[in-house]
Design an enzyme around this catalytic site. Structure first.
Site, PDB file in Angstrom:
ATOM      1  N   ARG A 251      -0.658   0.820   4.005  1.00  0.00           N
ATOM      2  CA  ARG A 251      -1.195  -0.319   3.059  1.00  0.00           C
ATOM      3  C   ARG A 251      -0.214  -1.016   2.449  1.00  0.00           C
ATOM      4  NH1 ARG A 251      -5.408   1.001  -2.015  1.00  0.00           N
ATOM      5  NH2 ARG A 251      -3.531   1.273  -3.132  1.00  0.00           N
TER       6      ARG A 251
ATOM      7  N   SER B  11     -14.038   1.224   1.270  1.00  0.00           N
ATOM      8  CA  SER B  11     -14.028   1.419   0.047  1.00  0.00           C
ATOM      9  C   SER B  11     -15.347   1.406  -0.601  1.00  0.00           C
ATOM     10  CB  SER B  11     -12.870   0.627  -0.575  1.00  0.00           C
ATOM     11  OG  SER B  11     -11.544   1.057  -0.091  1.00  0.00           O
TER      12      SER B  11
ATOM     13  N   LYS C 163      -3.053  -0.029  -7.681  1.00  0.00           N
ATOM     14  CA  LYS C 163      -3.632  -1.417  -7.084  1.00  0.00           C
ATOM     15  C   LYS C 163      -3.700  -2.189  -8.274  1.00  0.00           C
ATOM     16  CE  LYS C 163      -6.926  -1.882  -3.905  1.00  0.00           C
ATOM     17  NZ  LYS C 163      -8.152  -1.453  -3.614  1.00  0.00           N
TER      18      LYS C 163
END
Length: 207
Positions: free
Chosen positions: A38, A106, A135
């Site tokens: 990611r 998600s 995040k």
């Protein structure tokens, strides 16, 4: 897809001065059995380089390799699958591109979880369980009640994610999670492999 227990996601800001592959290899050696790339900031060229390196590493250890968001990169390096957020490409559209590769979604509410299962997701992320700083655009914590709800109503594999640490993972497991994901707790550790082993011990102790 192969079942898994400990899901490790890259987070290079948490290990300055240490290489991506080195850190993720230590995670695998400690028991992480699924790895996700990611990276929201690198150029496509840089992202592709990292994906190729991690694809080679995960093949060497025979662990599952997932690419977040970038379906084109995942296909180019022959990753095992992709992971999509609620605001990303539609699952049905992604399925047409990736074929029988793994698709993870998600989810932050039971409606999203049920829809992902109905549309053919291979697994779902459940979270964020706790507040997380990995995040910047993370949604509000969903709490352990969502884990309990998913454990009782969803039949596909799910992984709990978001602010999970060795200090709080026991309550996540008690709520019904048999698979957990950690980012900063793993990659930011001074003993990456040891931290992963400690997570595995807690997951195995719950059986």
């Amino acid at each position: 897809m192969k079942d898994f227990r400990l899901y490790a996601i890259t987070g290079e800001t948490f290990h300055p001065g240490r290489g991506l592959v080195e850190v993720m290899e230590e995670a695998i050696q400690g028991g992480a059995d699924i790895i996700q790339l990611r990276d929201k900031t690198s150029s496509r060229e840089e992202l592709l380089r990292k994906a190729k390196e991690l694809r080679e590493l995960t093949r060497q250890y025979n662990v599952t390799f997932i690419v977040n968001d970038h379906v084109d990169i995942a296909m180019e390096v022959d990753a095992d699958g992709i992971h999509l957020g609620q605001g990303d490409m539609a699952l049905s559209e992604a399925r047409q591109i990736v074929g029988d590769k793994i698709i993870g979604i998600s989810t932050h509410a039971i409606e999203e979880a049920l829809l992902a299962e109905e549309q053919g997701a291979d697994y779902i992320g459940v979270g964020p369980i706790y507040a997380t700083n990995t995040k910047p655009d993370a949604v509000a914590p969903v709490s352990l009640s969502y884990v309990r709800e998913v454990a009782s109503r969803i039949s596909i594999p799910f992984v709990a994610i978001g602010g999970i640490k060795l200090s709080n993972v026991d309550e996540v497991i008690i709520a019904g999670a048999t698979r957990v994901c950690a980012i900063s707790e793993i990659v930011g550790s001074s003993d990456v492999a040891g931290t992963c082993r400690a997570f595995i011990e807690k997951l195995e102790g719950s059986k």
